[in-house]
Design a protein around this motif. Structure first.
Motif, PDB file in Angstrom:
ATOM      1  N   ARG A 104      36.921  61.422   1.721  1.00 49.49           N
ATOM      2  CA  ARG A 104      37.236  60.114   1.146  1.00 49.49           C
ATOM      3  C   ARG A 104      36.068  59.558   0.336  1.00 49.49           C
ATOM      4  O   ARG A 104      36.235  59.153  -0.814  1.00 49.49           O
ATOM      5  CB  ARG A 104      37.628  59.150   2.261  1.00 49.49           C
ATOM      6  N   LEU A 116      34.972  52.736   4.938  1.00 49.82           N
ATOM      7  CA  LEU A 116      35.319  51.492   4.251  1.00 49.82           C
ATOM      8  C   LEU A 116      34.086  50.657   3.925  1.00 49.82           C
ATOM      9  O   LEU A 116      34.059  49.970   2.894  1.00 49.82           O
ATOM     10  CB  LEU A 116      36.308  50.679   5.087  1.00 49.82           C
ATOM     11  N   TRP A 119      37.961  49.354  -6.894  1.00 46.88           N
ATOM     12  CA  TRP A 119      39.193  48.643  -6.574  1.00 46.88           C
ATOM     13  C   TRP A 119      39.886  48.213  -7.864  1.00 46.88           C
ATOM     14  O   TRP A 119      39.225  48.039  -8.884  1.00 46.88           O
ATOM     15  CB  TRP A 119      38.920  47.398  -5.727  1.00 46.88           C
ATOM     16  N   ARG A 125      43.436  46.980  -0.776  1.00 46.55           N
ATOM     17  CA  ARG A 125      42.542  46.814   0.379  1.00 46.55           C
ATOM     18  C   ARG A 125      43.332  46.831   1.682  1.00 46.55           C
ATOM     19  O   ARG A 125      42.914  47.438   2.673  1.00 46.55           O
ATOM     20  CB  ARG A 125      41.747  45.516   0.247  1.00 46.55           C
ATOM     21  N   ALA A 149      44.391  50.426   2.343  1.00 44.19           N
ATOM     22  CA  ALA A 149      43.257  51.246   2.769  1.00 44.19           C
ATOM     23  C   ALA A 149      42.870  50.955   4.209  1.00 44.19           C
ATOM     24  O   ALA A 149      42.543  51.872   4.977  1.00 44.19           O
ATOM     25  CB  ALA A 149      42.066  51.007   1.839  1.00 44.19           C
ATOM     26  N   ASN A 150      42.917  49.683   4.591  1.00 44.20           N
ATOM     27  CA  ASN A 150      42.609  49.339   5.982  1.00 44.20           C
ATOM     28  C   ASN A 150      43.681  49.856   6.930  1.00 44.20           C
ATOM     29  O   ASN A 150      43.362  50.300   8.040  1.00 44.20           O
ATOM     30  CB  ASN A 150      42.463  47.820   6.120  1.00 44.20           C
ATOM     31  N   HIS A 160      42.891  53.401   7.484  1.00 41.25           N
ATOM     32  CA  HIS A 160      41.720  53.561   8.330  1.00 41.25           C
ATOM     33  C   HIS A 160      42.084  53.451   9.808  1.00 41.25           C
ATOM     34  O   HIS A 160      41.563  54.201  10.644  1.00 41.25           O
ATOM     35  CB  HIS A 160      40.683  52.502   7.964  1.00 41.25           C
ATOM     36  N   ALA A 179      41.827  53.213  -2.654  1.00 39.13           N
ATOM     37  CA  ALA A 179      43.006  53.445  -1.822  1.00 39.13           C
ATOM     38  C   ALA A 179      43.472  54.889  -1.926  1.00 39.13           C
ATOM     39  O   ALA A 179      43.859  55.499  -0.921  1.00 39.13           O
ATOM     40  CB  ALA A 179      44.131  52.488  -2.228  1.00 39.13           C
ATOM     41  N   MET A 190      41.229  57.007   0.118  1.00 37.99           N
ATOM     42  CA  MET A 190      41.508  56.850   1.544  1.00 37.99           C
ATOM     43  C   MET A 190      42.719  57.668   1.974  1.00 37.99           C
ATOM     44  O   MET A 190      42.760  58.209   3.080  1.00 37.99           O
ATOM     45  CB  MET A 190      41.707  55.369   1.874  1.00 37.99           C
TER      46      MET A 190
END
Length: 227
Positions: free
Chosen positions: A16, A69, A85, A96, A99-100, A103, A162, A165
């Protein structure tokens, strides 16, 4: 800048950070810290005291950043014009959040299908948890592509954090022959064809090391490292 990474065949989190930096044109050197070796954590701790002893780790002069991240946000602040981004606020907020979610989530898929770029496996039922994860991926990717993807083949048009990720999940779906809808397949093909990913893959297939804990207990259709 220096990026500490694990074996390219297996280390999804290393992919990543590395992929994002290469795609964004950020200059860095890499240091391979072999996974599953006695001095792995010692090497990582030496570069990033106080870290969790995992890769990737980004070292920028006297600054060490661990956790992917956190590396993403550090790069965004350090190189605000590099496209880490999306520029559009709504797209950036969505990217975001996605992506979270990556994660913290998709644990069934990640657990059942470890990243292994050196092999390909036949389709099979991998359980309801994996099926739910794939369904959620399709919905999330479809929403991003429909709302923000007009400018290119990636989730938000141009390649961004993203996409980096989700890249290891893309490889898992491909490696394990998991069926996806046409939109998801098109997106996967864009990621798999990205020049930075192709560079990573070439190096991964040339690695001699085998990490036993990331080898699934099922026969492979193809071992790409021997072809």
């Amino acid at each position: 800048m220096k990026l500490l990474i694990g074996n390219k065949c297996y280390s999804s989190w290393s992919l990543r950070a590395w992929l994002l930096m290469r795609a964004a044109g950020i200059a860095f050197t890499e240091e391979l810290v072999p996974l599953d070796t006695p001095d792995f954590k010692e090497t990582v701790f030496a570069a990033a005291p106080g870290s969790g002893g995992t890769v990737p780790v980004l070292v920028d002069g006297g600054i060490a950043v661990w956790e992917t991240l956190a590396i993403v946000e550090y790069l965004h602040e350090r190189f605000p014009e590099s496209g880490i981004w999306p520029r559009d606020p709504a797209a950036r907020a969505h990217a975001r959040a996605a992506a979270n979610e990556m994660h913290a989530g998709f644990t069934a898929l990640r657990g059942a299908c470890p990243m292994n770029l050196g092999k390909r496996f036949g389709p099979r039922d991998r359980g309801p948890g994996v099926a739910r994860d794939v369904e959620r991926l399709a919905a999330l990717w479809g929403q991003a592509r429909e709302r923000f993807g007009a400018g290119g083949p990636f989730l938000y048009g141009a390649f961004c954090a993203a996409d980096a990720m989700f890249a290891p999940v893309v490889t898992r779906l491909d490696t394990y022959g998991i069926a996806v809808d046409p939109l998801s397949r098109d997106y996967m093909q864009a990621v798999l064809a990205h020049p930075a990913f192709r560079e990573w893959l070439t190096a991964a297939l040339a690695e001699p090391a085998i990490v036993a804990q990331d080898e699934v207990d099922e026969p492979a259709l193809v071992d790409l490292r021997k072809s």
